[in-house]
Scaffold this motif. Structure first.
Motif, PDB file in Angstrom:
ATOM      1  N   ASP A  22      52.221 103.386   7.887  1.00 44.96           N
ATOM      2  CA  ASP A  22      52.815 102.503   6.884  1.00 44.96           C
ATOM      3  C   ASP A  22      51.898 102.439   5.666  1.00 44.96           C
ATOM      4  O   ASP A  22      50.764 101.966   5.770  1.00 44.96           O
ATOM      5  CB  ASP A  22      52.989 101.095   7.481  1.00 44.96           C
ATOM      6  N   PRO A  23      52.355 102.912   4.504  1.00 40.98           N
ATOM      7  CA  PRO A  23      51.500 102.900   3.310  1.00 40.98           C
ATOM      8  C   PRO A  23      51.043 101.514   2.884  1.00 40.98           C
ATOM      9  O   PRO A  23      50.062 101.393   2.148  1.00 40.98           O
ATOM     10  CB  PRO A  23      52.393 103.533   2.232  1.00 40.98           C
ATOM     11  N   GLU A  24      51.751 100.479   3.338  1.00 44.35           N
ATOM     12  CA  GLU A  24      51.412  99.124   2.913  1.00 44.35           C
ATOM     13  C   GLU A  24      50.466  98.411   3.876  1.00 44.35           C
ATOM     14  O   GLU A  24      50.120  97.253   3.666  1.00 44.35           O
ATOM     15  CB  GLU A  24      52.686  98.293   2.741  1.00 44.35           C
ATOM     16  N   GLU A  25      50.046  99.097   4.932  1.00 45.41           N
ATOM     17  CA  GLU A  25      49.104  98.510   5.881  1.00 45.41           C
ATOM     18  C   GLU A  25      47.666  98.859   5.495  1.00 45.41           C
ATOM     19  O   GLU A  25      47.421  99.869   4.833  1.00 45.41           O
ATOM     20  CB  GLU A  25      49.398  99.003   7.298  1.00 45.41           C
ATOM     21  N   PRO A  26      46.685  98.032   5.885  1.00 45.90           N
ATOM     22  CA  PRO A  26      45.282  98.311   5.546  1.00 45.90           C
ATOM     23  C   PRO A  26      44.847  99.684   6.032  1.00 45.90           C
ATOM     24  O   PRO A  26      45.208 100.114   7.132  1.00 45.90           O
ATOM     25  CB  PRO A  26      44.518  97.197   6.267  1.00 45.90           C
TER      26      PRO A  26
END
Length: 252
Positions: A160-164
């Motif tokens: 997921d690109p939006e996860e750290p």
């Protein structure tokens, strides 16, 4: 690079598709005289093997934290991209006691024992040699285990690109933020697109060092000449290196 790339692993895949034979990371250690050049294809192969080690050997899952107790080095760059490929968080110089796993180099082995999870040791010797006769107590030898893993990698779950994805100097970045920040930093670093070649002597313990030493060149289709212990090189040596490596910009 493709506008649709959202993670560092995406950037590497795009680089591999565009020109697998071109240099991506050229590493110098001015304390030992070591020089290693990795093409996009060779670098991607190391990343795939390391990502498989993380996913299958460590059984790491997206969101797990890997403390990287390593200097600016070509193998550190490999681990950073491998972590991105799996979706685990690369915590550069992070607290081992708060990490799920630790990867350490010389001088950091004692500190790394604070991690209760599995630990890998890197000798950082020329050509990525294994420890002789054995790795430090409490560690597995990366150079022994990584060759046994596959040359191709597929994550069990999409990243997921939006996860750290990265923690450095106390700041946390998602994969998408890494890509965006790397692209934004490129012009100031003198990276003007494919063919740009940046010489970096910056350490990897700040965003600036990571950006110059890996992410910005990767994000722009350029390459990096990564120099460790650059303060031990004479100006004459540095001038020759800039000329022979066809460096177009420097960050020191």
């Amino acid at each position: 690079m493709n506008a649709t790339d959202r993670t560092p692993a995406d950037l590497l895949r795009s680089a591999l598709a565009a020109d697998p034979a071109r240099p991506l990371v050229t590493f110098y250690d001015d304390a030992t005289g070591e020089r290693v050049e990795l093409s996009v294809a060779t670098f991607a192969n190391w990343v795939a093997k390391t990502a498989n080690l993380i996913q299958d050997g460590l059984s790491a899952e997206p969101g797990d934290r890997v403390a990287l107790l390593l200097p600016a080095h070509w193998q550190t760059a490999v681990w950073l991209l491998a972590c991105s490929s799996v979706g685990v968080v690369a915590d550069v110089a992070g607290d081992p006691a708060r990490a799920d796993f630790v990867v350490a180099g010389p001088g950091r082995f004692e500190a790394g024992l604070a991690c209760r999870g599995e630990r890998y040791a890197l000798s950082l010797a020329p050509l990525g040699r294994r420890f002789v006769p054995a790795p430090p107590e409490g560690y597995a030898d990366y150079a022994v285990d990584v060759p046994t893993h596959g040359d191709r990698f597929a994550p069990y779950a999409p990243v997921d690109p939006e996860e750290p994805a990265l923690i450095v100097a106390g700041a946390e970045y998602t994969s998408a933020e890494l890509v965006e920040r790397a692209r934004a930093a490129a012009p100031a670093l003198g990276l003007m697109g494919p063919g740009s070649r940046l010489l970096s002597g910056l350490p990897y313990d700040t965003w600036e060092g990571l950006s110059a030493g890996l992410y910005a060149p990767l994000a722009t289709g350029g390459s990096v000449v990564l120099c460790r212990n650059l303060d031990q090189a004479s100006e004459e040596t540095l001038t020759r290196r800039i000329d022979s490596e066809r460096v177009t910009a420097t960050a020191r």
